[in-house]
Scaffold this motif. Structure first.
Motif, PDB file in Angstrom:
ATOM      1  N   LEU A 289      13.636  28.018   5.868  1.00  0.00           N
ATOM      2  CA  LEU A 289      14.678  27.804   4.864  1.00  0.00           C
ATOM      3  C   LEU A 289      15.511  29.037   4.580  1.00  0.00           C
ATOM      4  CD1 LEU A 289      12.771  25.650   2.208  1.00  0.00           C
ATOM      5  CD2 LEU A 289      14.088  24.897   4.179  1.00  0.00           C
TER       6      LEU A 289
ATOM      7  N   CYS B 167      20.794  22.586   2.741  1.00  0.00           N
ATOM      8  CA  CYS B 167      19.355  22.450   2.993  1.00  0.00           C
ATOM      9  C   CYS B 167      18.741  21.613   1.882  1.00  0.00           C
ATOM     10  CB  CYS B 167      18.694  23.823   3.089  1.00  0.00           C
ATOM     11  SG  CYS B 167      16.911  23.764   3.301  1.00  0.00           S
TER      12      CYS B 167
ATOM     13  N   LEU C  10      16.818  26.697   9.314  1.00  0.00           N
ATOM     14  CA  LEU C  10      16.872  25.250   9.129  1.00  0.00           C
ATOM     15  C   LEU C  10      16.273  24.463  10.293  1.00  0.00           C
ATOM     16  CD1 LEU C  10      20.371  24.672   7.463  1.00  0.00           C
ATOM     17  CD2 LEU C  10      18.150  25.070   6.403  1.00  0.00           C
TER      18      LEU C  10
END
Length: 660
Positions: A3, A93, A492
């Motif tokens: 992330l 995200c 990601l």
């Protein structure tokens, strides 16, 4: 799922055994670097290359007009309220925070985003961190909040985003995910919900996983995490250090042999070691002070500051320059130094020894007593009256956008005799200094990155011998995999690693355990039982005696366990195997009976000796050959080099036991 686009600020979302974990929750100070520095004094503000802010009353927005940008050295600075963001963008995200079960924090650097996680999302899971990580993280955020409170109100962040959107500026998309700095009350409320853990403490999560923090050596309370299920082990190795400093040394033994190791503990700037940086800092500092200049260290009130204070003080003493005072200016400086002195269990063995001699673990306590180090909450009247130049000032904040360091950089920047020392690896670039250009005083960049060098990381990883190693894509050029099978994660990207197993954990009920029949198949001992598998209260599969319904239906379900129970087989296969099983030996071995059997087999000199603890021994001697038999309540040992004597002893032992 990775992330974070910045490997120095790692964040991972992991799903392991149907449990979702967030590994670390740091802050991204990138938005803060895009803003103009916060200056309380107008005369100091004019020394900085930025337009003066339009003053707005509280509750009002920024007056209409063009977006207030200032380009300095190719960097655009935005006149906006201080703001930060999470390393991951909620727009690009999306994370369903209500499904995240827990957050594991590795250091006080990685806990700064907790107020935003608990206050701006629907996260309702548990948060685990060590006590030093909680306290130092709280002090850093409260220091930032105090710095923001001292600034004049400059409008709302929503108004800034709206004007950027109207102007069609590309920064508008990023600014939608920016957040203002939280207040001290909000920080306190968020950190009260964090659960404190200690090194090597095993925490059970949802009856499925065991979480264990182990020391990382990176900072006080810094830890790596071991995550265990019934049959698999996963480890998260964040920022880790092998340098000799004040925290407890890194402990890696518990991570050996993990099925999966998520590694993010190496330094991305190889070559500049902390020891070398300290030497360069002390050398440059002596030069600055000798020429009548003062030195400014923008830093936080914890971490490497503790080592810098001691190292600089010892170096000045060796050079006969103890007369130069040192000042620590921070709203939380006093709390930080006091808390560090009571963190004995989190410090290295050398620091802990000082506590046993009624001494303090750090040298800053003695420096405060001798008035060599003075601490101030702000650059108020007391500092102005007591400050004596040339001097050394440690002031918050390393980003040079908030805090007292901004004022000192603006006031001292035009004097070539002074010097600015940048030690934080996160804020040692051109963008940090852009608002202060042109800057006359020299800037020394000696980054204090305590993480492992690539060569050190390779040595540690080679010892861990993990089944699969996962590290950021930026580590590919470092070549620090240590020979383990490695996969590189990108921002990601979602990576899947199968950890399937044919094994299942079954609880054995006491009622069924009483029906166990011992048999032997080949060289292995089996526990034969007949029962059925049910779902227990704990959520695990449980072996229970056959129910009346199963008996009436003629069901013969069951299982058989080998040795410690690591393998289970169906009952029918066990019965077929037990038909050829050898009998078992049972009974109590008495030394008197064994001596009688040995004498009957041509060992007339055999006799036994009893010890006070109940154990016994028998010594045999035939010609030049000797043998020794020892026994206790739980074991019998035979020491013999001659094969003929060993066979006689074996026959005598069998004659003393009963075959079943």
């Amino acid at each position: 799922k990775n992330l974070s686009p910045n490997p120095a600020n790692p964040v991972y979302l992991v799903e392991f055994c149907s449990t979702r974990l967030l590994l670390d929750c740091p802050l991204d100070f990138g938005p803060l670097l895009r803003c103009c520095p916060g200056i309380r004094c107008l005369s100091a503000r004019r020394r900085i290359s930025q337009p003066p802010r339009r003053r707005a009353r509280r509750g009002q927005g920024i007056p209409p007009g063009p977006t207030p940008f200032k380009t300095v050295e190719g960097v655009e600075l935005l006149d906006a309220p201080p703001c930060v963001s999470m390393p991951f963008s909620t727009k690009h995200c999306p994370v369903v925070w209500s499904t995240v079960d827990a957050v594991l924090i590795s250091s006080y650097h990685a806990i700064l985003g907790i107020p935003y996680l608990t206050g701006c999302t629907d996260f309702a899971g548990r948060i685990f961190a060590t006590e030093p990580s909680i306290e130092f993280g709280r002090q850093i955020l409260e220091d930032l909040a105090n710095s923001v409170d001292q600034l004049p109100h400059c409008g709302k962040l929503e108004d800034v985003v709206k004007r950027l959107r109207e102007a069609g500026h590309p920064l508008a998309d990023q600014a939608e995910n920016w957040m203002p700095v939280f207040t001290a009350a909000q920080v306190q409320s968020a950190f009260d919900s964090v659960q404190r853990v200690s090194f090597n403490q095993r925490v059970q999560l949802l009856n499925d996983l065991l979480l264990t923090p182990v020391s990382s050596g990176f900072c006080i309370g810094g830890c790596n995490w071991l995550i265990e299920s019934d049959f698999h082990r996963m480890a998260y190795m964040s920022a880790s250090s092998q340098w000799t400093c004040h925290p407890l040394p890194m402990s890696w033994q518990a991570l050996v042999g993990c099925d999966l190791l998520l590694f993010n503990g190496a330094c991305l700037l190889p070559g500049q070691t902390p020891d070398r940086s300290v030497e360069d800092i002390c050398s440059a500092l002596v030069t600055v002070l000798s020429q009548g200049g003062s030195a400014l260290f923008p830093c936080r009130p914890c971490g490497v500051l503790f080592d810098l204070l001691e190292s600089i003080s010892n170096h000045l003493d060796a050079k006969g320059m103890r007369r130069y005072p040192m000042y620590l200016v921070s709203a939380r400086a006093k709390n930080s130094l006091s808390f560090a002195d009571i963190c004995g269990e989190w410090l290295s063995a050398e620091r802990q020894k000082r506590l046993y001699t009624a001494d303090v673990p750090f040298g800053h306590a003695e420096m405060l007593q001798q008035n060599q180090l003075q601490q101030f909450s702000s650059l108020g009247s007391d500092f102005g009256r007591q400050c004596s130049q040339p001097c050394i000032v440690f002031a918050t904040d390393p980003c040079l956008r908030l805090g007292e360091a901004v004022h000192l950089a603006a006031a001292w920047g035009r004097d070539r005799a002074n010097a600015l020392f940048l030690t934080d690896p996160q804020f040692a670039d051109v963008q940090t200094l852009a608002p202060f250009q042109p800057l006359a005083m020299p800037v020394h960049r000696f980054t204090m990155d305590m993480r492992m060098q690539p060569s050190q990381a390779a040595d540690v990883l080679s010892l861990l011998r993990c089944g699969r190693l996962v590290m950021p894509e930026a580590y590919r050029r470092l070549d620090c995999h240590g020979g383990c099978p490695v996969s590189y994660s990108q921002y990601l990207s979602v990576m899947q690693f199968p950890l399937d197993s044919s094994d299942q954990l079954l609880e054995l009920s006491p009622a069924l355990a009483r029906t166990v029949r011992p048999v032997r198949v080949g060289d292995r001992q089996l526990a034969l039982l007949e029962g059925e598998v049910t779902m227990g209260r704990s959520g695990r599969r449980r072996l229970e005696p056959l129910s009346e319904a199963a008996k009436s239906s003629g069901s013969t379900g069951g299982a058989v366990g080998f040795g410690s129970g690591s393998e289970l087989k169906p009952l029918l296969a066990a019965v077929e195997s037990s038909q050829t099983a050898k009998p078992l030996l049972t009974g109590q071995l008495r030394p008197e009976e064994l001596v009688r059997q040995l004498r009957a087999r041509n060992f007339p000199g055999a006799k036994h000796e009893l010890a006070e603890d109940g154990s016994w021994s028998i010594f045999l001697e035939v010609g030049h050959q000797e043998a020794l038999i020892t026994g206790s309540a739980g074991a019998t040992h035979v020491y013999c080099d001659d094969e003929k004597i060993r066979l006689v002893v074996r026959e005598s032992l069998l004659a003393c036991l009963v075959l079943v």
